[in-house]
Design an enzyme around this catalytic site. Structure first.
Site, PDB file in Angstrom:
ATOM      1  CB  SER A   1      45.954  38.891  36.983  1.00  0.00           C
ATOM      2  OG  SER A   1      45.245  39.024  38.058  1.00  0.00           O
TER       3      SER A   1
ATOM      4  CE  LYS B   1      45.670  44.892  38.867  1.00  0.00           C
ATOM      5  NZ  LYS B   1      44.059  44.689  38.763  1.00  0.00           N
TER       6      LYS B   1
ATOM      7  CD1 TRP C   1      39.076  40.560  42.376  1.00  0.00           C
ATOM      8  CD2 TRP C   1      37.511  41.579  43.374  1.00  0.00           C
ATOM      9  NE1 TRP C   1      39.807  41.280  43.080  1.00  0.00           N
ATOM     10  CE2 TRP C   1      38.931  41.614  43.823  1.00  0.00           C
ATOM     11  CE3 TRP C   1      36.243  41.900  43.969  1.00  0.00           C
ATOM     12  CZ2 TRP C   1      39.051  42.395  44.913  1.00  0.00           C
ATOM     13  CZ3 TRP C   1      36.751  42.700  45.139  1.00  0.00           C
ATOM     14  CH2 TRP C   1      37.959  42.824  45.746  1.00  0.00           C
TER      15      TRP C   1
ATOM     16  CG  HIS D   1      41.411  35.913  37.763  1.00  0.00           C
ATOM     17  ND1 HIS D   1      41.206  37.187  37.018  1.00  0.00           N
ATOM     18  CD2 HIS D   1      42.928  35.993  38.477  1.00  0.00           C
ATOM     19  CE1 HIS D   1      42.457  37.632  37.543  1.00  0.00           C
ATOM     20  NE2 HIS D   1      43.293  36.955  38.244  1.00  0.00           N
TER      21      HIS D   1
END
Ligand code: GCU
Length: 437
Positions: free
Chosen positions: A277, A281, A368, A418
């Site tokens: 998540s 990044k 998302w 997720h």
């Protein structure tokens, strides 16, 4: 009289708090409401060129990629997205807080190392938890941040609870922003520690809040974590092109590499950096900045991670600028509803990792994060891998769900939400077996 006044003040505060929560919720809903979840609504887009330098020169060989185009692209990401780390800061000292030759039922070595950083009269302490397989002399390893403290990744009672600020989480028994014993093992399902050790890898993790507390909304605060150690005189905030939290966390990952280089039990040439998540990044950005990471893994990293921004599918830069502005540099505000004017897109972040192996993982119910946009980043980065004679993703058609592909670029979309699951770790281990063994 006094107590009536006090009650009124509390009621006032309470009403204000509820108002802020409702407003944030409404804004988030509004941002979500606008999100595109329909492939037919994805706008036409043209990605910035990988192989055309800023002066117009065509890049056709490895050397001009490495010496010219690659550094240009790094600088564009620094300037416009994550922010530049404004100086050098090395480990001042490190201390073995605890070590055991008999961890995880006897199969692993456990080390807990306190890394200390000192500058400008300020001090930062970061706790690194390391498990190593016992029977391997110089172990390859996975390193990645956790969200709530090293003690959350395992039920091992010896793992130290951090002293730094934490986000509250009722489910994990965290209130008053203090990590507690209550959360021990609460994130065990995300860390396949035994599988990793059994496969012959070590695992190192640290709490991201040790490096930079992830304070949201009205709490955003750049006077804590690592930022103040590198401020110029009188500075209290990063400049518009200076590091947000993701760059700060990436800085911390590089410091673990500095430590691994000094620890004889670890093979610093075979370190895979992994993150989920916002921390996915971060692992991509850390892998792009620091070429000592031999392999890079992004788990459900989404917008500002592996997903192409220009697709505008799922989360968008504008929403991130509203809710998570502190993760990025201020300059990203220019691109809110304006992704097409960004001088880079996220396939270039993947390309910065080339020719080193990179694994991009998505989850089917995590729309998302735009699984297709994550896949396409790998696909569009492939020409750079090919420049180095390495295969990437050959087609723009995504593989079927739960069918990983592994060349020098790995990809899967698994069923589910997720999260980080055993299935994800099984693929990362397989991918590391191919590339690090
Ligand atoms: C939010 C945010 C994502 C981020 C995620 C996380 O969902 O919108 O960009 O990846 O939080 O880090 O948990």
């Amino acid at each position: 009289m006094e107590s009536i006044k006090l009650t009124e003040t509390y009621i006032n505060l309470y009403v204000r708090l509820i108002f802020v929560i409702l407003l944030t919720f409404a804004l988030f809903k509004a941002a979500n409401g606008q999100a595109i979840y329909d492939e037919s609504k994805v706008p036409e887009y043209a990605l910035p060129e990988l192989f055309v330098a800023q002066d117009g020169e065509k890049i056709t060989d490895q050397e001009s990629w490495m010496k010219k185009r690659r550094p240009e692209i790094v600088a564009l990401f620094e300037e416009n997205i994550y922010g530049k780390i404004p100086g050098k800061l090395k480990i001042s000292s490190w201390k073995v807080l605890e070590e055991s030759q008999d961890a995880l039922g006897g199969k692993a070595i456990r080390k807990q190392i306190l890394l200390t950083f000192k500058k400008k009269g300020k001090e930062l302490g970061v706790n690194l938890l390391i498990y190593l397989p016992k029977n391997i002399e110089k172990a390859p390893l996975f390193v990645g941040y956790n969200f709530y403290g090293n003690h959350t990744i395992t039920n091992d009672p010896a793992v130290v609870v951090p002293g730094s600020w934490s986000r509250n989480n009722i489910d994990f028994g965290i209130s008053e922003n203090k990590p507690t014993e209550n959360s021990r093992g609460t994130r065990e399902s995300r860390w396949a520690v035994e599988k990793i050790i059994d496969a012959g890898y070590g695992l190192a993790t640290m709490y991201y809040g040790d490096v930079d507390p992830d304070k949201f909304g009205s709490e955003v605060d750049f006077s804590d974590g690592v930022h103040p150690l590198l401020y110029k005189k009188g500075q209290t905030m990063p400049l518009p092109n200076e590091w947000g939290a993701i760059s700060a966390w990436a800085w911390g990952l590089s410091r673990t590499m500095d430590y691994f280089e000094k620890d004889d039990d670890i093979d610093e040439k075979r370190v895979a950096v992994m993150g989920h998540s916002r921390l996915g990044k971060t692992s991509l950005w850390a892998g792009a900045l620091d070429q000592r990471f031999a392999l890079v893994i992004s788990n459900n990293s989404g917008c500002g991670g592996a997903a192409l921004s220009r697709r505008q599918y799922g989360e968008r830069i504008g929403g991130m600028n509203t809710f998570f502005a502190h993760w990025f540099c201020d300059n990203l505000n220019k691109y809110g509803d304006n992704e097409n004017s960004l001088p880079v897109d996220q396939h270039m972040l993947i390309a910065l990792i080339a020719p080193r192996p990179v694994y991009i993982a998505s989850a089917e119910d995590d729309q998302w994060a735009d699984p297709k946009g994550e896949y396409l980043s790998g696909y569009h980065a492939t020409p750079v891998y090919e420049l180095f004679g390495k295969p990437g993703l050959a087609t723009d058609e995504m593989p079927e769900v739960n069918h990983p592909v592994m060349t020098t670029i790995g990809y899967h979309m698994r069923t589910g939400k997720h999260d980080v699951t055993d299935f994800d770790w099984e693929q990362y281990i397989k991918f590391a077996d191919i590339h690090l063994k």
